[in-house]
Write an enzyme that holds these catalytic residues in place. Structure first.
Site, PDB file in Angstrom:
ATOM      1  N   THR A  72      -8.344  64.730  99.209  1.00 21.08           N
ATOM      2  CA  THR A  72      -8.647  65.901 100.024  1.00 21.08           C
ATOM      3  C   THR A  72      -8.834  65.470 101.470  1.00 21.08           C
ATOM      4  O   THR A  72      -8.801  64.278 101.795  1.00 21.08           O
ATOM      5  CB  THR A  72      -9.872  66.669  99.509  1.00 21.08           C
ATOM      6  OG1 THR A  72      -9.895  67.967 100.121  1.00 21.08           O
ATOM      7  CG2 THR A  72     -11.179  65.946  99.808  1.00 21.08           C
ATOM      8  N   GLY A 147     -20.159  66.617  96.179  1.00 23.06           N
ATOM      9  CA  GLY A 147     -20.478  68.039  96.115  1.00 23.06           C
ATOM     10  C   GLY A 147     -19.293  68.937  96.421  1.00 23.06           C
ATOM     11  O   GLY A 147     -18.239  68.822  95.796  1.00 23.06           O
ATOM     12  N   LEU A 148     -19.449  69.822  97.426  1.00 21.27           N
ATOM     13  CA  LEU A 148     -18.436  70.842  97.702  1.00 21.27           C
ATOM     14  C   LEU A 148     -18.042  70.824  99.172  1.00 21.27           C
ATOM     15  O   LEU A 148     -18.772  70.347 100.036  1.00 21.27           O
ATOM     16  CB  LEU A 148     -18.952  72.231  97.304  1.00 21.27           C
ATOM     17  CG  LEU A 148     -20.148  72.826  98.080  1.00 21.27           C
ATOM     18  CD1 LEU A 148     -19.725  73.499  99.383  1.00 21.27           C
ATOM     19  CD2 LEU A 148     -20.887  73.834  97.217  1.00 21.27           C
ATOM     20  N   SER A 149     -16.860  71.366  99.428  1.00 23.03           N
ATOM     21  CA  SER A 149     -16.429  71.631 100.810  1.00 23.03           C
ATOM     22  C   SER A 149     -15.788  73.011 100.850  1.00 23.03           C
ATOM     23  O   SER A 149     -15.111  73.425  99.908  1.00 23.03           O
ATOM     24  CB  SER A 149     -15.457  70.560 101.308  1.00 23.03           C
ATOM     25  OG  SER A 149     -14.287  70.523 100.518  1.00 23.03           O
ATOM     26  N   CYS A 165      -5.617  67.871  96.470  1.00 20.42           N
ATOM     27  CA  CYS A 165      -6.139  67.810  95.100  1.00 20.42           C
ATOM     28  C   CYS A 165      -5.052  67.409  94.106  1.00 20.42           C
ATOM     29  O   CYS A 165      -5.173  67.672  92.901  1.00 20.42           O
ATOM     30  CB  CYS A 165      -6.790  69.131  94.704  1.00 20.42           C
ATOM     31  SG  CYS A 165      -8.015  69.675  95.901  1.00 20.42           S
TER      32      CYS A 165
END
Length: 201
Positions: A72, A147-149, A165
């Protein structure tokens, strides 16, 4: 209780090492933390990341990370929230955690009348066929990090230098392209509080 730490703009690698250290050193009494950060331009490869998905990365650094998932891109104007959580205490497995992270992003996007959804075959959050939110997690001692983006208002062109991805031709989008202009820190706060609410229910 879950503490929120605002770290500003920080290079990826030192923050990653700090997350590892936090997780190794934590005890059952250690408070959970959410780290809100933005990174200078960087590509990161997850544990299953294949270098064939790096197409035309130019002079943007590439870092082999220990999170799950493929490749990513992170850059300024993207919400990044690292989730340093004790899954035993929260009574969560990794699939449930991924769903909570996806749902926090979906709920915040919904508050801006953006219709988004998760996909069972490819973790993350999508608006139509375009990806707007990504997830990569690592579990150690049954505690999570990474975690997240969520793409807010950033230069999306570096995503064209990779198969995001691991999916060829996967397109990405962001709030700014959907007509929503909001400060990245403010958006990050909204996602963090949506996540804390979900963790407490």
């Amino acid at each position: 209780m879950t503490a929120i730490r605002h770290l500003g703009i920080q290079d990826y690698e030192p923050i990653w090492r700090d997350m590892q250290q936090f997780t190794v050193n934590r005890t059952p009494e250690t408070e959970d933390e959410l780290w809100i950060v933005e990174h200078p331009p960087v590509y990161t490869l997850g544990l299953s990341g294949k270098r064939e998905h790096l197409l035309n990365t130019g002079n943007i650094p590439i870092i082999q990370s220990d999170r799950g998932g493929q490749v990513t891109y992170h850059g300024p104007g993207q919400v990044v929230i690292y989730t340093l959580l004790d899954l035993t205490r929260l009574k969560l497995n990794i699939r449930q955690l991924v769903s909570l992270l996806e749902q926090a992003m979906i709920d915040v996007l919904s508050s801006y009348d953006i219709d988004s959804k998760a996909r069972a075959d490819a973790p993350g959050v999508y608006v139509g066929a375009k990806k707007i939110g990504s997830i990569g997690i690592r579990i150690k001692k049954n505690c999570s990090y990474h975690g997240l983006s969520l793409n807010n208002n950033m230069d999306l062109r570096p995503f064209s230098g990779i198969n995001p991805c691991g999916y060829a031709d996967l397109k990405v989008t962001q709030l700014a392209d959907l007509g929503i202009i909001i400060n990245t820190g403010e958006l990050a706060n909204q996602v963090a509080h949506a996540l804390i609410k979900a963790l407490n229910t």
